[in-house]
Design an enzyme around this catalytic site. Sequence first.
Site, PDB file in Angstrom:
ATOM      1  N   LYS A   1      21.878  53.533  45.807  1.00  0.00           N
ATOM      2  CA  LYS A   1      21.346  53.670  47.180  1.00  0.00           C
ATOM      3  C   LYS A   1      19.898  53.193  47.323  1.00  0.00           C
ATOM      4  CE  LYS A   1      24.092  57.630  48.705  1.00  0.00           C
ATOM      5  NZ  LYS A   1      23.999  58.925  49.397  1.00  0.00           N
TER       6      LYS A   1
ATOM      7  N   ASP B   1      23.497  58.941  56.575  1.00  0.00           N
ATOM      8  CA  ASP B   1      23.410  60.398  56.359  1.00  0.00           C
ATOM      9  C   ASP B   1      22.578  61.038  57.464  1.00  0.00           C
ATOM     10  OD1 ASP B   1      24.928  60.447  54.076  1.00  0.00           O
ATOM     11  OD2 ASP B   1      23.226  60.415  52.694  1.00  0.00           O
TER      12      ASP B   1
END
Length: 278
Positions: free
Chosen positions: A68, A103
């Site tokens: 990520k 997210d």
Amino acid sequence: MTTSRKACVIGWPIGHSRSPLIQNYWLKKYGIDGEYTKREVAPDALADFVGSLRANGFAGINVTIPHKQAVLKLSKPDERAEAVGAANTLWYEGDTLCSTNTDVEGFLNNLDAGVPGWSRNLENVVVLGAGGAARAVVHALIGRKAAHIHVVNRTRKSADDLAARFGKAVTADNWDALSTLLARASLLVNASSAGMKKQGALDVDLNSANPSLTIAELVYDPRDTALLKAARARGLRAVDGVGMLMHQAVGGFERWFGRRPEVTSELRALVEADLAAA
Ligand code: ATR
């Protein structure tokens, strides 16, 4: 020429990912000609894989641990991904490979759906954890004008670093301050991995909690964590990690396949059955 569109999730390892289940459910539901698979990509193969996405027919990808952070340099991150320091969704705009962190919206949309009005009074908020998930949550809460965000983490240094990154609304606090903090907080978020299967349990005592405290759990396996059970036993409002898992998947699908998908109870049942079978 085929009009079929392709996307996948990459990670290392990748076995645990529920993204294919969610994305393929939506493809089928909306009758879209596409496929979503999972690929194990080792760190030393990441740059090549991401660099040849389009050549290999991909409209984009989801990215999970441990890639990520690394994909930020391989794409054009938006303001969210920059602020969080991690991206989980990549797609093309023209020839540019863009990235974002879903997210942030997954966390917010799950709370908006489950506890309407939750962000009306965010004077004091407590976030447990100081990793990537906690950074996404803190960024989201700053966007909703949380006045004081208290970050509590097993390792104090990481909480201090997170607080320094996000500025004066965020402070680091010790675990032993939790009961005092929870007496006046309106929201408690578990953004740590404590409570996950095979991890240590999360040790939080809700005895002192403000009766109007809302709890947001990010752990989804198991669905009913000890924290959620304790919250329900006290009659507190709560959202679970399965909700956030589904909501964070929306942004990728919309960008790759051209339609904003719905988070439904049917999808929830599918994910829960998969978790129960694992
Ligand atoms: P993620 O991307 O999911 O945030 P991460 O960056 O590895 O994952 O962060 C995991 C977080 O969970 C960290 O804040 C970690 O605390 P440490 O900084 O002390 O490692 C926290 N965590 C993991 N296991 C925990 C446990 N058993 N009890 C409390 N906190 C835990």
